[in-house]
Design an enzyme around this catalytic site. Structure first.
Site, PDB file in Angstrom:
ATOM      1  N   SER A 254      44.829  40.559  34.533  1.00  0.00           N
ATOM      2  CA  SER A 254      44.643  41.993  34.805  1.00  0.00           C
ATOM      3  C   SER A 254      45.543  42.821  33.901  1.00  0.00           C
ATOM      4  CB  SER A 254      45.041  42.335  36.233  1.00  0.00           C
ATOM      5  OG  SER A 254      44.524  41.426  37.125  1.00  0.00           O
TER       6      SER A 254
ATOM      7  N   ASN B 284      41.932  49.618  34.718  1.00  0.00           N
ATOM      8  CA  ASN B 284      43.270  49.812  35.290  1.00  0.00           C
ATOM      9  C   ASN B 284      44.052  50.887  34.548  1.00  0.00           C
ATOM     10  OD1 ASN B 284      43.093  48.141  37.483  1.00  0.00           O
ATOM     11  ND2 ASN B 284      43.735  46.322  36.343  1.00  0.00           N
TER      12      ASN B 284
HETATM   13  P1  NAD Z   1      46.041  33.198  43.151  1.00  0.00           P
HETATM   14  O1  NAD Z   1      47.523  33.085  43.249  1.00  0.00           O
HETATM   15  O2  NAD Z   1      45.243  33.413  44.351  1.00  0.00           O
HETATM   16  O3  NAD Z   1      45.483  31.895  42.433  1.00  0.00           O
HETATM   17  C1  NAD Z   1      46.043  31.297  41.337  1.00  0.00           C
HETATM   18  C2  NAD Z   1      45.681  29.820  41.362  1.00  0.00           C
HETATM   19  O4  NAD Z   1      46.037  29.226  40.121  1.00  0.00           O
HETATM   20  C3  NAD Z   1      46.383  29.006  42.442  1.00  0.00           C
HETATM   21  O5  NAD Z   1      45.450  28.289  43.192  1.00  0.00           O
HETATM   22  C4  NAD Z   1      47.289  28.053  41.652  1.00  0.00           C
HETATM   23  O6  NAD Z   1      47.451  26.808  42.295  1.00  0.00           O
HETATM   24  C5  NAD Z   1      46.501  27.929  40.386  1.00  0.00           C
HETATM   25  N1  NAD Z   1      47.272  27.451  39.235  1.00  0.00           N
HETATM   26  C6  NAD Z   1      48.528  27.711  38.883  1.00  0.00           C
HETATM   27  N2  NAD Z   1      48.846  27.051  37.745  1.00  0.00           N
HETATM   28  C7  NAD Z   1      47.749  26.377  37.377  1.00  0.00           C
HETATM   29  C8  NAD Z   1      47.436  25.507  36.288  1.00  0.00           C
HETATM   30  N3  NAD Z   1      48.322  25.202  35.383  1.00  0.00           N
HETATM   31  N4  NAD Z   1      46.191  25.001  36.214  1.00  0.00           N
HETATM   32  C9  NAD Z   1      45.260  25.300  37.151  1.00  0.00           C
HETATM   33  N5  NAD Z   1      45.520  26.101  38.209  1.00  0.00           N
HETATM   34  C10 NAD Z   1      46.737  26.616  38.306  1.00  0.00           C
HETATM   35  O7  NAD Z   1      45.802  34.360  42.066  1.00  0.00           O
HETATM   36  P2  NAD Z   1      44.525  35.293  41.895  1.00  0.00           P
HETATM   37  O8  NAD Z   1      44.705  36.519  42.697  1.00  0.00           O
HETATM   38  O9  NAD Z   1      43.306  34.498  42.031  1.00  0.00           O
HETATM   39  O10 NAD Z   1      44.709  35.742  40.378  1.00  0.00           O
HETATM   40  C11 NAD Z   1      44.379  34.921  39.308  1.00  0.00           C
HETATM   41  C12 NAD Z   1      44.279  35.743  38.040  1.00  0.00           C
HETATM   42  O11 NAD Z   1      43.281  36.751  38.195  1.00  0.00           O
HETATM   43  C13 NAD Z   1      45.545  36.488  37.663  1.00  0.00           C
HETATM   44  O12 NAD Z   1      45.659  36.510  36.275  1.00  0.00           O
HETATM   45  C14 NAD Z   1      45.300  37.890  38.201  1.00  0.00           C
HETATM   46  O13 NAD Z   1      46.030  38.876  37.520  1.00  0.00           O
HETATM   47  C15 NAD Z   1      43.836  38.029  37.922  1.00  0.00           C
HETATM   48  N6  NAD Z   1      43.125  39.027  38.751  1.00  0.00           N
HETATM   49  C16 NAD Z   1      43.404  39.116  40.068  1.00  0.00           C
HETATM   50  C17 NAD Z   1      42.738  40.063  40.835  1.00  0.00           C
HETATM   51  C18 NAD Z   1      43.003  40.182  42.314  1.00  0.00           C
HETATM   52  O14 NAD Z   1      42.666  41.215  42.891  1.00  0.00           O
HETATM   53  N7  NAD Z   1      43.564  39.169  42.942  1.00  0.00           N
HETATM   54  C19 NAD Z   1      41.764  40.881  40.238  1.00  0.00           C
HETATM   55  C20 NAD Z   1      41.482  40.731  38.895  1.00  0.00           C
HETATM   56  C21 NAD Z   1      42.170  39.793  38.158  1.00  0.00           C
END
Ligand code: NAD
Length: 720
Positions: A434, A505
Site C-alpha cells: 500500500s 491513498n
Molecule cells: P496480514 O498480516 O494479514 O498477512 C500477511 C501474511 O504474510 C501473513 O499470513 C504472514 O504469515 C505472511 N508472510 C510473512 N512473511 C512471509 C513470507 N516470507 N512468505 C510468505 N508469507 C509470508 O497482512 P495483510 O493485511 O494481508 O497485508 C498484506 C499486504 O497487503 C501488505 O503489503 C499491505 O500493505 C497490503 N494491503 C493491505 C490492505 C489491508 O487493508 N489490509 C489493503 C491493501 C493492501
C-alpha cells in the site's frame, strides 16, 4: 428491398405458410453492436414510412444482424442532447414515440426476434411489437434508472401493460437485466427458443396470427389502453413500491421513484397521454446533475474499459498464478482468483496462516451457496483452484505472482528476490504493497521490467478497483499481464505511475488531513461523519479510519508526510495519532473513534464511546462553529486538489481514470461523478476561490496549483 439504410434493412419474404412479410433488420455498419443513435432513430422513422407505403404485407419481423439485439440508445450523445434543454427533450421523445407508435399500429401482426442483449431503447423497440420470441441466451431490461433517468421511449407505458405494474416497477426501478426464463415467466415474451430456432419461431408466430390462432389485435388493445387496476391494487403496486424503492435507492438517487410515479400517473391514461407524461418526466430527470454525473460515469467507465483492453493486447496469457502471504489480503486474492477460475498457489511461512486463508475462502464460497449462486459441487470444484503451500516447489510454471506479505520493506525485498529465483524468466512479479515505492522494490530485482504494483482494496471480493502501478522500468508486457489478470478476477484495473500512496491513498490522506484539522478546531467527529454520509459517502472519515485500522493509517500517513512534506507533514499530534497511541486501532481491536459490538449477524456495529471523546480533547485547540457546508468544503477541497495534482504530475493519465479510481477504490459518491467532475460542477473559478480562502487559514493542503488557477482564468473544465 423495401428500405436500405446505414443501420436498417427491410426486405420482403415469404413465411412457410406463404404469407408475404417484411424483415426489418438492425445491423449498424462499422460497429460491433446496434445502438439507437439519433441517426439510427431517424432511419427507423424512414423504414417505418416505407413499410406503411408497401402494399400487401401480412406481417413484420424485427431482428438483429449482430450478436446483441440492440444495446440501447447511444449514450455518447446524451450530454450534448441534454444541453439543449427541457423543451427540446420533450419534443425529441414525442417524435420517437410517433415512430414507435407507428410500428405498433401497422395493419398486420408484428413480432420481435430477440437474439441477444436488448437494453434500454433496444428493449423499448421490442415492446412495440405484438409478439416477442427470445433466444435462451438473450437478456432484456430497462437500466435507465441506473443512469439517473427513466425509460423515455415508452418503457414506462408499455411494460406495465404487458407484464403488470408490480413486475414492471421491479424491472424499471431495479434497472435489472432479465434472463429469458424470467422474461417468459412474467409474460414479457411469448416464447423462448434456441438461437437456431429463433427466426422460424418468429415466422411461425406471424403465420398463427394470420390464421387467427393468435389474436394480435387483442394484444394491441391491451398495450394501448389504460391499465386495469382497482384502487387496492393501485395502492399495493405503487405506494408500497415507492416506500420500498425510496429506502433502497436513498435520497441521492431520485430516478427509480420518479419512474414509479410516471407509471402511476400514466396508468389510467390511454397511450398518447401516458407517453406525454413519460416524456416530460424524462426531460426533467435528464437535466438533473445526478443524471449528468451518472451518464458521465458510464462514459468514464467505457474509457477505463477501453484502456484496459489496449493494455491486455500486450499481455502473455495468465493461466496459473500464485500469491505470497495468506493473510487478510492474500486470502482474499486467492478466493477471488479461484472464484473467477484462475488456479492460484497460496504460499505462506506458517501453516496456521494457510489454514486461516482457506477458512476465509471457504466461508465466502459457502455464502455463495447459501444465496443459491453456487451449488455444493461448484463450490468444491472452485476450492480446488486454491493450492496452499509452504514451499516454492511448484512455482516453475506460474505466470504471475502477487506478493501480499507483511508491509515491511526488508521482508518484501527478501521475499521478492527469493521468488524471482524460483519462477521462469517471463513470470510477472507484482506487489500488493500500500505504501512502499514500486521503484524502490524493483531495485533489488534482476528483472525489474517484469515487476509492477498490483494494489487491491480490502475486502478484496467486494472492492472493484485494482491499481496497477507502473514503475520506471516496468515493461508494457508486465502491465498488460497484470491488467489482464485483474480483469479475469472481475476487477476494474486502472494503471497509474509510482509515487507515495500511488493514486488512491495519495488522494485519501489529504482528506483525512482535512478531518484532523476540523477536529483540532473543535468539530465533533461524529457530526463530521454524519455530514459526509449525508453528502453521499458510504461512511464518514472517522468510521472509515476505524475500518482501515488506525495503525495502518498512522503508518501510511508517515509515508505521505515524507513524500509530500510541504502539505502533508504536520507538527503536533493528530486525533488519528492519539487513537493509535492509546491502542485504539479501530475495528480490528473493537475500539477506535467508536467502540464496536457484535450485531445479530455477528458483524461489528459501531457505538459512541465517551472514552474516545475524552482522548480527542488532547488535540482540540479551539471551539469553532462549523456549518455543514464548511465541513464539506474542508473535507472535499484537499481531496479534490490532490486529485488535480495527480493528474498534473502524470500519476494518472486522464480525468476519467482518476474519477473512476476514487469511485471504485474509496466509494466516492457515484452520483457526484468523482473529484474532478465535482470541481467542474462547482466551476473551476468558484472552486479556486473557495480553496484560496481556506488556504489562508489552513495552509498549503488547501492551496490550488498554478495550473488550476490558470484553468479558472481561462474558464477551462476537466471534462469539455
Ligand atoms: P496480514 O498480516 O494479514 O498477512 C500477511 C501474511 O504474510 C501473513 O499470513 C504472514 O504469515 C505472511 N508472510 C510473512 N512473511 C512471509 C513470507 N516470507 N512468505 C510468505 N508469507 C509470508 O497482512 P495483510 O493485511 O494481508 O497485508 C498484506 C499486504 O497487503 C501488505 O503489503 C499491505 O500493505 C497490503 N494491503 C493491505 C490492505 C489491508 O487493508 N489490509 C489493503 C491493501 C493492501
Amino acid at each position: 428491398m423495401i428500405y436500405q439504410g446505414n443501420a436498417i434493412t427491410v426486405t420482403r419474404r415469404d413465411t412457410p405458410s406463404g404469407n408475404d412479410i417484411a424483415m426489418l433488420t438492425f445491423d449498424l455498419k462499422d460497429e460491433s453492436v446496434n445502438k439507437l443513435s439519433s441517426a439510427v432513430v431517424a432511419e427507423l422513422g424512414e423504414a417505418v414510412k416505407a413499410l406503411q407505403a408497401e402494399n400487401g404485407l401480412q406481417g413484420l419481423v424485427i431482428a438483429s444482424g449482430k450478436d446483441a439485439f440492440i444495446v440501447g440508445a447511444d449514450i455518447t450523445e446524451f450530454h450534448t442532447l441534454f444541453d439543449k434543454g427541457e423543451e427540446y427533450l420533450v419534443e425529441m421523445n414525442l417524435k420517437v414515440h410517433a415512430i414507435f407508435n407507428a410500428i405498433e399500429d401497422l395493419p398486420f401482426p408484428t413480432v420481435t426476434a430477440i437474439n441477444g442483449l436488448a437494453l434500454g431503447g433496444g428493449c423499448e423497440v421490442l415492446l412495440t411489437t405484438d409478439f416477442r420470441v427470445m433466444s435462451e441466451k438473450a437478456k432484456i431490461g430497462l437500466p435507465e434508472t441506473k443512469l439517473g433517468l427513466l425509460p423515455g421511449w415508452g418503457g414506462c407505458v408499455r411494460l406495465p401493460r404487458i407484464i403488470g405494474a408490480d413486475n414492471a416497477i421491479e424491472w424499471i426501478a431495479g434497472g435489472t437485466e432479465n434472463r429469458a426464463d424470467a422474461a417468459l415467466k412474467m409474460g414479457a415474451v411469448d416464447a423462448v427458443v434456441t438461437a437456431e430456432q429463433l427466426e422460424d419461431a418468429a415466422l411461425d408466430m406471424l403465420d398463427r396470427a394470420n390464421a387467427g390462432e393468435l389474436d394480435y389485435q387483442a394484444r394491441r388493445a391491451e398495450k394501448t389502453s389504460p391499465l386495469k387496476l382497482n384502487p387496492i391494487e393501485q395502492m399495493m403496486a405503487f405506494e408500497t413500491a415507492k416506500g420500498y424503492v425510496a429506502g433502497k435507492a436513498g435520497p441521492h438517487y431520485p430516478a427509480p421513484i420518479e419512474a414509479i410515479k410516471v407509471i402511476q400517473k400514466g396508468a389510467g391514461e390511454a397511450r398518447d397521454r401516458a407517453q406525454a407524461i413519460e416524456a416530460k418526466a424524462f426531460a426533467k430527470l435528464a437535466l438533473s446533475s445526478v443524471a449528468f454525473n451518472l451518464v458521465g460515469l458510464f462514459l468514464n467507465d467505457q474509457v477505463v474499459k477501453k484502456k484496459a483492453s489496449q493494455y491486455e493486447k500486450q499481455a502473455q496469457p495468465v493461466k496459473q498464478t500464485a500469491v505470497l502471504g495468506a493473510g487478510i489480503m492474500g486470502g482474499g486474492i486467492a478466493y477471488q482468483s479461484a472464484s473467477k477460475g484462475t488456479p492460484i498457489l497460496m504460499k505462506d511461512i506458517k501453516d496456521e496462516a494457510l489454514e486461516l486463508g482457506l477458512k476465509e475462502a471457504r466461508k465466502l464460497f459457502a455464502k455463495q451457496v447459501e444465496r443459491n449462486k453456487l451449488t455444493n459441487e461448484q463450490m468444491a470444484e472452485k476450492l480446488t483452484n486454491i493450492r496452499p503451500t509452504l514451499s516454492y516447489g511448484d512455482f516453475g510454471n506460474v505466470d504471475l505472482v502477487v506478493e501480499a506479505v507483511v508491509e515491511n520493506p526488508k521482508v518484501k525485498d527478501n521475499v521478492l528476490s527469493e521468488v524471482e529465483g524460483m519462477v521462469g524468466e517471463n513470470t510477472i512479479l507484482t506487489s500488493n504493497t500500500s505504501t512502499i515505492s514500486i521503484n524502490r522494490l524493483a531495485q533489488n530485482l534482476k528483472r525489474p521490467e517484469n515487476f509492477c504494483g498490483m494494489h487491491f482494496f480490502n475486502p478484496v471480493h467486494r472492492m472493484p478497483l485494482v491499481e496497477v502501478i507502473r514503475g520506471e522500468k516496468t515493461s508494457d508486457a508486465a502491465v498488460g499481464a497484470t491488467v489482464a489478470y485483474a480483469r479475469a478476477m472481475g476487477k476494474t484495473p486502472i494503471v497509474v505511475n509510482d509515487c507515495p500512496g500511488f493514486l488512491v491513498n495519495r488522494v485519501l490522506f489529504p482528506y483525512f488531513g482535512g478531518f484532523s484539522l476540523l477536529v483540532e478546531q473543535g468539530a465533533d467527529f461524529q457530526r463530521v461523519d454524519k455530514v459526509m454520509e449525508k453528502f453521499g459517502w458510504p461512511m464518514g472519515p472517522a468510521y472509515l479510519l476505524d475500518v482501515v485500522g488506525l495503525d495502518t493509517a498512522v503508518h501510511a500517513n508517515e509515508v505521505m508526510a515524507e513524500g509530500f512534506p510541504d502539505r502533508m507533514a504536520r507538527e503536533g499530534k493528530t486525533a488519528i495519532q492519539v487513537m493509535y497511541d492509546n491502542d485504539r486501532l479501530g475495528q480490528k481491536n473493537d475500539k477506535g473513534f467508536y467502540a464496536y459490538e457484535e450485531d445479530k449477524k455477528g458483524k461489528p456495529k459501531k457505538v459512541t464511546d465517551e472514552a474516545a471523546y475524552a482522548l480527542v480533547k488532547e488535540v482540540v485547540k479551539e471551539q469553532k462553529e462549523f456549518s455543514d457546508e464548511d465541513i464539506i468544503a474542508r473535507m472535499m477541497v484537499p481531496l479534490c486538489l490532490e486529485t488535480v495534482r495527480c493528474l498534473e504530475d502524470d500519476i494518472v493519465a486522464t480525468p476519467a481514470e482518476a474519477d473512476m479510481a476514487l469511485i471504485y477504490g474509496i466509494g466516492f459518491p457515484p452520483f457526484r461523478g468523482g473529484a474532478l467532475r465535482y470541481i467542474d460542477a462547482m466551476g473551476v473559478a468558484e472552486f479556486v476561490k473557495l480553496a484560496e480562502g481556506l488556504a489562508e487559514e489552513l495552509g498549503p493542503l488547501y492551496a490550488p496549483t498554478d495550473k488550476l488557477r490558470q484553468m479558472a482564468q481561462n474558464n477551462a473544465l476537466f471534462y469539455s
